[in-house]
Design an enzyme around this catalytic site. Structure first.
Site, mmCIF file in Angstrom:
data_model
loop_
_atom_site.group_PDB
_atom_site.id
_atom_site.type_symbol
_atom_site.label_atom_id
_atom_site.label_comp_id
_atom_site.label_asym_id
_atom_site.label_seq_id
_atom_site.Cartn_x
_atom_site.Cartn_y
_atom_site.Cartn_z
ATOM 1 N N SER A 50 0.855 -1.196 0.000
ATOM 2 C CA SER A 50 0.000 0.000 0.000
ATOM 3 C C SER A 50 0.883 1.235 0.000
ATOM 4 C CB SER A 50 -0.861 0.002 1.269
ATOM 5 O OG SER A 50 -1.510 1.238 1.435
ATOM 6 N N TYR A 67 -1.850 -0.715 10.726
ATOM 7 C CA TYR A 67 -2.085 -1.128 9.334
ATOM 8 C C TYR A 67 -0.854 -0.838 8.474
ATOM 9 C CZ TYR A 67 -3.932 -1.074 4.564
ATOM 10 O OH TYR A 67 -4.110 -1.302 3.218
HETATM 11 N N1 LIG Z 1 -8.731 -0.353 -0.960
HETATM 12 C C1 LIG Z 1 -7.659 0.397 -0.799
HETATM 13 O O1 LIG Z 1 -7.745 1.651 -0.745
HETATM 14 C C2 LIG Z 1 -6.311 -0.235 -0.690
HETATM 15 C C3 LIG Z 1 -5.176 0.601 -0.804
HETATM 16 C C4 LIG Z 1 -3.923 0.030 -0.688
HETATM 17 C C5 LIG Z 1 -3.791 -1.335 -0.490
HETATM 18 N N2 LIG Z 1 -4.915 -2.121 -0.384
HETATM 19 C C6 LIG Z 1 -4.716 -3.552 -0.136
HETATM 20 O O2 LIG Z 1 -5.397 -4.294 -1.114
HETATM 21 C C7 LIG Z 1 -5.710 -5.590 -0.599
HETATM 22 C C8 LIG Z 1 -7.142 -5.944 -0.971
HETATM 23 O O3 LIG Z 1 -8.009 -5.070 -0.270
HETATM 24 P P1 LIG Z 1 -9.346 -4.483 -0.896
HETATM 25 O O4 LIG Z 1 -9.210 -3.010 -0.876
HETATM 26 O O5 LIG Z 1 -9.716 -5.174 -2.148
HETATM 27 O O6 LIG Z 1 -10.353 -4.841 0.292
HETATM 28 P P2 LIG Z 1 -11.708 -5.705 0.343
HETATM 29 O O7 LIG Z 1 -12.641 -5.283 -0.722
HETATM 30 O O8 LIG Z 1 -12.166 -5.623 1.759
HETATM 31 O O9 LIG Z 1 -11.188 -7.176 0.026
HETATM 32 C C9 LIG Z 1 -10.375 -7.847 0.931
HETATM 33 C C10 LIG Z 1 -10.246 -9.285 0.487
HETATM 34 O O10 LIG Z 1 -9.400 -9.976 1.429
HETATM 35 C C11 LIG Z 1 -10.075 -11.138 1.880
HETATM 36 N N3 LIG Z 1 -9.669 -11.477 3.238
HETATM 37 C C12 LIG Z 1 -9.736 -10.704 4.346
HETATM 38 N N4 LIG Z 1 -9.304 -11.389 5.416
HETATM 39 C C13 LIG Z 1 -8.958 -12.629 4.968
HETATM 40 C C14 LIG Z 1 -8.451 -13.788 5.587
HETATM 41 N N5 LIG Z 1 -8.211 -13.822 6.920
HETATM 42 N N6 LIG Z 1 -8.209 -14.879 4.833
HETATM 43 C C15 LIG Z 1 -8.465 -14.856 3.498
HETATM 44 N N7 LIG Z 1 -8.942 -13.787 2.852
HETATM 45 C C16 LIG Z 1 -9.194 -12.680 3.583
HETATM 46 C C17 LIG Z 1 -11.562 -10.786 1.789
HETATM 47 O O11 LIG Z 1 -12.348 -11.946 1.653
HETATM 48 P P3 LIG Z 1 -13.156 -12.673 2.838
HETATM 49 O O12 LIG Z 1 -13.665 -11.604 3.759
HETATM 50 O O13 LIG Z 1 -14.176 -13.414 2.100
HETATM 51 O O14 LIG Z 1 -12.160 -13.573 3.492
HETATM 52 C C18 LIG Z 1 -11.578 -10.003 0.494
HETATM 53 O O15 LIG Z 1 -11.632 -10.872 -0.598
HETATM 54 C C19 LIG Z 1 -5.445 -5.516 0.907
HETATM 55 O O16 LIG Z 1 -4.225 -6.162 1.195
HETATM 56 C C20 LIG Z 1 -5.321 -4.029 1.182
HETATM 57 O O17 LIG Z 1 -4.478 -3.755 2.284
HETATM 58 C C21 LIG Z 1 -6.153 -1.603 -0.485
#
Ligand SMILES: NC(=O)c1ccc[n+]([C@@H]2O[C@H](COP(=O)([O-])OP(=O)(O)OC[C@H]3O[C@@H](n4cnc5c(N)ncnc54)[C@H](OP(=O)(O)O)[C@@H]3O)[C@@H](O)[C@H]2O)c1
Length: 265
Positions: A139, A152
């Protein structure tokens, strides 16, 4: 590596958000995708949306045996792994004084230990096939931390350092590594937090589409880029912070208001 029919790609966190967008991008190019997360129903919905036949892998990345079993199930079904996308993650934004230690532990287990467990489970398979690619979804918060995102950001910085080192360790093996540093992306990552409780500097309303990030991630894999920074200000802030944290504070106050870097001494 080039992504096409014959590419076997395992994506963690594929049930929603960035992981789901990546699964679409990969499947559209003909890849066979292993869709890993905890929510079986959501994974089945994603699998049904995608062109081609894919694999639902119900697992919790914070539990070593669970992610190991998911990797083995995918390899048993497809014969190997060419592309591993370590994307599953959670976020809770709160000042350290207010945040439960349990919440910090959970972010550490899912984001950081989950990364180690996933890479360790898949690496021998990537090496056995003589090549492939790992993507680690860090991130912008792993480049410059913000108030309210201490724990985080620490997990995201840990991922960054881990990925940086293994890219070099894997030199000459045919396996490569790209680290991704997104800014704010429109997903459900922080939906669990009421808008009124978010830090003032947070700009969720301006978040970029996950689909646009997914297109860039695939290009970054194909060009074997060390890092993908998106959007551009993320990279600028990382460079400025590395050069002078004080100047980065000033820039952040201008861009995001005083709450982004309130301390001026
Ligand atoms: N959105 C942003 O602004 C942003 C910015 C920078 C980086 N990121 C990174 O991008 C990645 C994806 O996040 P996102 O933004 O797409 O969020 P999201 O929409 O909340 O998706 C998160 C995904 O991770 C899965 N997950 C969470 N806990 C888990 C566990 N214990 N075991 C297996 N799967 C798990 C969730 O599925 P289940 O709940 O079904 O398990 C879901 O598929 C993360 O690492 C986040 O830190 C996001």
């Amino acid at each position: 590596m080039q992504i096409g029919s014959g590419t076997r790609a395992l994506v963690t966190g594929a049930s929603r958000g960035i992981g789901r967008a990546l699964a679409h991008e990969l499947a559209d190019r003909g890849a066979t995708v292993g869709l890993a997360a905890r929510s079986v129903h959501d994974l089945e919905v994603v699998a049904a949306e995608l062109p081609g036949a894919h694999h639902v892998l119900v697992c919790d990345v914070a539990i070593r045996a669970s992610v190991q079993a998911a990797v083995e199930d995918f390899v048993a079904a497809t014969g190997g792994i060419d592309l591993l996308i370590v994307n599953a993650g959670i976020a809770h934004y709160e000042p350290v004084i207010d945040q439960d230690v349990e919440t910090m532990e959970l972010m550490t287990e899912v984001n950081w230990l989950g990364t180690i467990y996933t890479v360790k489970a898949a690496l021998e398979h990537l090496l056995a096939d003589g090549g492939g690619h790992i993507v680690v979804m860090s991130s912008g918060a792993g480049l410059r931390s913000f108030p309210g995102a201490a724990a985080y950001s620490a997990t995201k910085a840990a991922q960054r350092m881990f990925a940086e080192a293994i890219r070099h360790e894997l030199h000459g093996t045919g396996v490569s590594v790209t680290t991704v540093f997104p800014g704010e992306i429109a997903t459900s990552l922080l939906e669990h937090q009421p808008a009124g409780e978010m830090p003032d500097w947070y700009r969720g309303a301006e978040a970029a589409p996950a689909e646009d990030l997914a297109v860039r991630v695939v290009k970054a894999i194909e060009r074997d880029r060390r890092g993908l920074y998106w959007k551009a200000p993320v990279k600028g802030m990382g460079i400025l912070h590395g050069f002078s944290p004080r100047w980065a504070d000033r820039a952040l106050r201008r861009l995001r208001g005083d709450s982004a870097a309130p301390r001026r001494d």
